[in-house]
Write a protein that holds these residues in place. Structure first.
Motif, PDB file in Angstrom:
ATOM      1  N   THR A  11       0.832  -1.197   0.000  1.00 53.53           N
ATOM      2  CA  THR A  11       0.000   0.000   0.000  1.00 53.53           C
ATOM      3  C   THR A  11       0.870   1.250   0.000  1.00 53.53           C
ATOM      4  O   THR A  11       0.603   2.202  -0.739  1.00 53.53           O
ATOM      5  N   LYS A  12       1.915   1.276   0.814  1.00 48.08           N
ATOM      6  CA  LYS A  12       2.825   2.435   0.854  1.00 48.08           C
ATOM      7  C   LYS A  12       3.515   2.633  -0.491  1.00 48.08           C
ATOM      8  O   LYS A  12       3.665   3.759  -0.953  1.00 48.08           O
ATOM      9  N   TRP A  14       2.291   1.759  -3.423  1.00 45.37           N
ATOM     10  CA  TRP A  14       1.267   2.247  -4.348  1.00 45.37           C
ATOM     11  C   TRP A  14       0.973   3.723  -4.119  1.00 45.37           C
ATOM     12  O   TRP A  14       0.857   4.490  -5.066  1.00 45.37           O
ATOM     13  N   ILE A  15       0.868   4.135  -2.861  1.00 45.76           N
ATOM     14  CA  ILE A  15       0.559   5.528  -2.534  1.00 45.76           C
ATOM     15  C   ILE A  15       1.604   6.472  -3.135  1.00 45.76           C
ATOM     16  O   ILE A  15       1.276   7.562  -3.584  1.00 45.76           O
ATOM     17  N   HIS A  16       2.820   6.033  -3.196  1.00 47.18           N
ATOM     18  CA  HIS A  16       3.898   6.893  -3.694  1.00 47.18           C
ATOM     19  C   HIS A  16       4.354   6.519  -5.113  1.00 47.18           C
ATOM     20  O   HIS A  16       5.368   7.020  -5.585  1.00 47.18           O
ATOM     21  N   MET A  20      -0.403   6.006  -9.138  1.00 48.44           N
ATOM     22  CA  MET A  20      -1.440   6.249  -8.148  1.00 48.44           C
ATOM     23  C   MET A  20      -2.641   6.985  -8.732  1.00 48.44           C
ATOM     24  O   MET A  20      -3.786   6.583  -8.539  1.00 48.44           O
ATOM     25  N   ILE A  24      -6.517   5.682  -9.195  1.00 43.64           N
ATOM     26  CA  ILE A  24      -7.681   6.371  -8.637  1.00 43.64           C
ATOM     27  C   ILE A  24      -8.747   6.544  -9.718  1.00 43.64           C
ATOM     28  O   ILE A  24      -9.936   6.339  -9.484  1.00 43.64           O
ATOM     29  N   LEU A  42     -11.420   4.787   0.366  1.00 48.88           N
ATOM     30  CA  LEU A  42     -10.060   4.789  -0.185  1.00 48.88           C
ATOM     31  C   LEU A  42      -9.502   6.208  -0.289  1.00 48.88           C
ATOM     32  O   LEU A  42      -8.334   6.450   0.002  1.00 48.88           O
ATOM     33  N   LEU A  46      -5.986   8.154   1.465  1.00 52.00           N
ATOM     34  CA  LEU A  46      -5.025   8.503   0.420  1.00 52.00           C
ATOM     35  C   LEU A  46      -4.747   9.998   0.421  1.00 52.00           C
ATOM     36  O   LEU A  46      -3.598  10.433   0.327  1.00 52.00           O
ATOM     37  N   ARG A  50      -1.200  11.737   1.029  1.00 51.60           N
ATOM     38  CA  ARG A  50      -0.606  12.484  -0.082  1.00 51.60           C
ATOM     39  C   ARG A  50      -1.219  13.881  -0.184  1.00 51.60           C
ATOM     40  O   ARG A  50      -1.825  14.239  -1.188  1.00 51.60           O
ATOM     41  N   ILE A  57      -5.928  14.209  -6.737  1.00 50.16           N
ATOM     42  CA  ILE A  57      -6.676  12.994  -6.386  1.00 50.16           C
ATOM     43  C   ILE A  57      -8.167  13.243  -6.577  1.00 50.16           C
ATOM     44  O   ILE A  57      -8.879  12.427  -7.174  1.00 50.16           O
TER      45      ILE A  57
END
Length: 192
Positions: A11-12, A14-16, A20, A24, A42, A46, A50, A57
């Protein structure tokens, strides 16, 4: 490494990751078409993780939903033509369908706008708009406004509340949805 640790690590990453925002958009497309699970679960974490991309986003979530809305509209538009008579005779009557079509033409913008804001599956609005051949331009405009209110509203909440945003949403979600629904219905009534 435990399963939980692997999930947290992925997950970390993917977030960065550079994917990403595309993810979304895809998740928002799925949420608006076939997965009736609110995207907020979600988006809020997120956006908290971020904050440097909070507005992007919200934008990409809105764009993904609009793509999904076009897809749903097309399904209603084309598949209803193929199976419409069967659907009408099975679940309704030609008179009832004409009434729905008339209501969609007269109040469709507000119908789409309201369903795009409140936490009711948006698929109903997309299919009804397509099946009744409602104006695609007005449909897209109502969808864009509704989903921008929803996703940019989350971004504003996260921007000002920070890490308390999830807690505030859990605590005030029902009240907020009631107020938003009343405002949307009030606007609908006011303009008709």
């Amino acid at each position: 490494m435990s399963v939980k640790q692997r999930i947290v690590q992925k997950t970390k990453k993917w977030i960065h990751s550079k994917h990403m925002l595309k993810s979304i958009t895809f998740a928002s497309f799925l949420e608006s078409t076939i997965v009736p699970v609110p995207l907020e679960a979600l988006l809020v974490p997120l956006m908290q993780a971020r904050r440097d991309k909070i507005w992007l986003i919200a934008l990409f979530a809105t764009l993904g939903c609009m793509l999904g809305a076009l897809f749903g509209y097309a399904l209603g538009y084309y598949l209803f033509d193929m199976f419409g008579q069967w659907i009408i005779s099975t679940f309704s009557s030609p008179e009832q369908f004409q009434e729905i079509k008339l209501q969609m033409q007269e109040k469709g913008f507000w119908f789409v706008l309201t369903l795009g804001i409140v936490p009711i599956p948006f698929q109903m609005a997309m299919l009804a708009a397509g099946a009744t051949h409602y104006s695609l331009t007005l449909f897209i405009l109502a969808t864009a406004i509704a989903r921008a209110i929803r996703y940019f509203g989350l971004a504003v909440l996260v921007y000002f509340a920070g890490n308390r945003a999830e807690q505030l949403i859990r605590k005030h979600k029902v009240k907020a949805m009631v107020v938003i629904s009343v405002v949307a219905v009030g606007l609908w009534w006011l303009f008709h």
